[in-house]
Write a protein that holds these residues in place. Structure first.
Motif, mmCIF file in Angstrom:
data_model
loop_
_atom_site.group_PDB
_atom_site.id
_atom_site.type_symbol
_atom_site.label_atom_id
_atom_site.label_comp_id
_atom_site.label_asym_id
_atom_site.label_seq_id
_atom_site.Cartn_x
_atom_site.Cartn_y
_atom_site.Cartn_z
ATOM 1 N N CYS B 99 4.692 14.124 -1.884
ATOM 2 C CA CYS B 99 5.673 15.085 -2.382
ATOM 3 C C CYS B 99 4.992 16.423 -2.615
ATOM 4 C CB CYS B 99 6.314 14.603 -3.676
ATOM 5 S SG CYS B 99 7.400 15.867 -4.396
ATOM 6 N N CYS B 104 5.467 18.920 -8.174
ATOM 7 C CA CYS B 104 4.215 18.441 -7.582
ATOM 8 C C CYS B 104 3.380 19.616 -7.092
ATOM 9 C CB CYS B 104 4.509 17.453 -6.463
ATOM 10 S SG CYS B 104 5.133 15.874 -7.096
ATOM 11 N N CYS B 144 8.506 13.577 -10.981
ATOM 12 C CA CYS B 144 8.065 14.935 -11.268
ATOM 13 C C CYS B 144 7.228 15.055 -12.536
ATOM 14 C CB CYS B 144 9.276 15.849 -11.392
ATOM 15 S SG CYS B 144 10.641 15.359 -10.329
#
Ligand SMILES: Cc1cc2nc3c(=O)[nH]c(=O)nc-3n(C[C@H](O)[C@H](O)[C@H](O)COP(=O)(O)O)c2cc1C
Ligand code: FES
Lengths: 437, 183
Positions: B99, B104, B144
């Motif tokens: 990701c 990220c 996340c």
């Protein structure tokens, strides 16, 4: 395993059972599980809907619509079967709260789904998880099987006349399928292209039947609202913003994580106290308050309460509750470029303003960031984004345009600096410096 | 490259005369279509589960799925091309999905992605010559707050740094070796 975090300011309602083995049904029962649904079976549908309305619970999927109101729109009589859908597509960048709910408390999702079914007279519910969440789907499937074994699902649930079935479903990679009507298309085995509204799902939804679709966190909150009582739940939050929310704080903070805080909790405090402040003692440049589609806030704009109304007043949105913190050494043009690249990738291509708009924005921002910008690009980006707003078939176009406009308006100087520095004057080491497209 | 093409054409010939799915998967898919009020609702998960076993959506897989659902192959293709996890070419045994989306990216997602490219010696979407690994950049995978995050097939790995990349690859190499030994 995703790390669990904790802070004294948290009010643990939805996360109460996290980290306690509640994915296993006996443990869930020990911790007070499935009591709320029994109460609902005794009280009946009108009572449930009134409780939900009084609780002030608003949808956690992004739009913040009153859950009780949504349920009340479902017609009592219907020739076609009614359905409940749990939206676990969770794909808005910055958002990972449903992940933890499926992992730590899958039975709360089941219990909330049954209660929604009782409230509107549906006998079947679907729990739809994004395809990437396979290990969580397996957790959900085990929990559903346990609930069937105990007679909590199926015919005559809890020894009553009531029936409720739950079907779990896997997606296969698509942000757009999080949009409610696209999700229904996907559940019907089609491309995830959104449907025209009206009719709204409450009237014509899955398989043409009246359908309630709620976010997974919304549904997982329902049993807690019933158990503690609507008034007590509402009292935790701010007016018209009942209860708590799972705020996912990510990006440049010392202690990123999902924290359950009362609605209306101060954003500045959330960043500096709960999440430990900006990483490495750096300065704050910007905050994306509710997932990647919400307009950016400047450091001087974050002294606000995090509820739907106050963030709205500040010119942004509470969205999915994903707070992304950006430090002063980040290039906003690059951040804007990465954001729009996502929306361009995820646009389903059905309507032209979204398909073409996201693509043009992506191309322009990529070229711009690479050092090939024209002074006129800045206004062109604004013009493009403004012309997408409100003109797309579903809100994905808005979700792409709104943050873009925010970046250009609030960081115009940074865009202008890119006209003079080649490559990006804010570049970090290792950033691919793209050549002209 | 020539050897590879040959192997694929042999595989394709095999699939014409042999059942497309293992008995276990076939049984699972038989049960899957019964879950829903409408059979076609099984389509998206069926494609994914088939891909999990076969590695990609070959012509034979698409034809078999169409037969099972009772719709045309064209219809199946039209749906399959919509979803980003579905693919029409083989990936590595371990598909590494990095990701690089905002949360990220802010914590080093691109550095992790570049390190994977170096370690594996493949370009984006590439497969290593031994077929063990493939690499792709993906959008947000719902991790996340534990960024930067990746998935290897369906396994999540989070809070990574570029330095943690070789160790992760070694773990999967060992996994593949042990499987071979036990087989
Ligand atoms: C492009 C797009 C993506 C969306 N993705 C999600 C999602 O992943 N999860 C979700 O719950 N809602 C998502 N939504 C919102 C849903 O359409 C819907 O409003 C929500 O599931 C309703 O549940 P709630 O009232 O409980 O918030 C998305 C909306 C749009 C326009
Ligand atoms: S941004 Fe990488 S997991 Fe969400």
């Amino acid at each position: 395993m995703p790390r669990l975090v904790s802070h004294p300011d948290e009010v643990k309602i939805v996360t109460r059972r996290f980290g306690q083995g509640a994915a296993q049904i006996d443990r869930y029962l020990e911790l007070g599980g499935y009591e709320a649904v029994k109460k609902c079976l005794a009280q009946g549908p009108e009572w449930i809907v009134e409780e939900m309305k009084a609780s002030g619970l608003r949808g956690r999927g992004g739009a913040g619509f009153s859950t009780g109101m949504k349920w009340s729109f479902v017609p009592k009589q219907s020739a076609k079967p009614k359905y409940i859908i749990v939206n676990g597509d969770e794909s808005e960048p910055g958002t990972c709260k449903d992940h933890l709910i499926f992992l730590h408390d899958p039975h709360s999702v089941i219990e909330g789904t049954i209660i929604a079914g009782l409230a509107v007279g549906a006998k079947m519910g679907f729990i739809y998880l994004r395809g990437e969440y396979r290990y969580l789907l397996e957790k959900m499937e085990r929990a559903v099987a346990e609930a069937y074994e105990r007679g909590f699902l199926g015919k005559n649930i809890f020894g009553t006349e009531a029936e409720f079935q739950i079907v779990t479903q896997s997606g296969a990679g698509a942000y757009e399928v999080g949009e409610e009507s696209a999700l229904m298309e996907s559940l019907e085995g089609k491309r995830g292209v959104p449907r025209i509204k009206p009719p709204f799902p409450a009237v014509v939804g899955l398989y043409g039947g009246p359908t309630v679709i709620n976010n997974a966190e919304t549904i997982a909150t329902v049993p807690h609202v019933i158990a503690m009582g609507a008034a007590a739940y509402a009292a935790v939050g701010t007016p018209r913003n009942g209860g708590t929310r799972l705020f996912g704080i990510s990006g440049h903070v010392e202690r990123p994580g999902v924290y359950e805080l009362p609605m209306g909790y101060n954003l500045k405090k959330m960043i500096y106290e709960v999440a430990g402040g900006v990483r490495g003692g750096r300065g704050l440049k910007a905050v994306v308050p509710g997932g990647s589609s919400t307009p950016v806030l400047l450091p001087e704009e974050i002294d606000i309460g995090m509820d739907f109304d106050q963030v709205g007043k500040a010119g942004s949105m509470l969205g999915s509750g994903g707070v992304v913190v950006i430090d002063d050494q980040t290039c906003i043009v690059e951040f804007a470029m990465r954001t729009i690249s996502f929306y361009a990738h995820e646009s389903c291509g059905w309507c032209i303003p979204c398909r073409e708009g996201t693509d043009w924005l992506k191309k322009t921002l990529t070229r711009f960031h690479a050092g090939f910008g024209q002074p006129s690009d800045i206004d062109n980006i604004r013009y493009l984004a403004e012309n997408m707003l409100g003109r797309t078939f579903c809100p994905l176009g808005d979700a792409a345009a709104m943050p873009t406009l925010g970046f250009v308006k609030k960081f115009r100087q940074e865009f202008e600096d890119h006209l003079h520095g080649k490559p990006c004057p804010y570049a970090r080491a290792g950033v691919p410096q793209l050549t002209v497209v | 490259m020539g050897a590879r093409v040959d192997r694929m054409s042999v595989e394709q010939k095999k699939s014409e005369s042999m059942p497309v799915f293992s008995p276990e998967l076939a049984a699972r898919l038989d049960a899957l279509v019964l879950k829903y009020p409408v059979k076609r609702s099984a389509l998206v998960p069926m494609l994914l589960y088939a891909q999990d076993e076969v590695g990609y959506l070959s012509d034979a897989v698409l034809a078999e799925v169409a037969r099972r659902i009772g719709i045309s192959e064209l219809d199946v293709r039209s749906v399959a091309t919509y979803y980003s996890m579905l693919r029409f070419k083989p990936a590595g045994k371990f598909n590494v999905q990095v990701c690089t989306n905002i949360s990220c990216m802010l914590r080093g997602g691109y550095e992790v992605y570049e390190r994977f490219q170096e370690e594996l010696g493949v370009a984006p979407k590439g497969v290593t010559p031994d077929g063990l690994f493939s690499l792709e950049e993906v959008e947000c995978i719902g991790a996340c707050c534990w960024a930067p995050a990746i998935q290897v097939n369906y396994d999540f790995h989070d809070e990574l740094t570029a330095e943690s990349v070789p160790g992760i690859l070694d773990r999967y190499r060992n996994l593949a070796q042990n499987k071979e030994k036990n087989a």
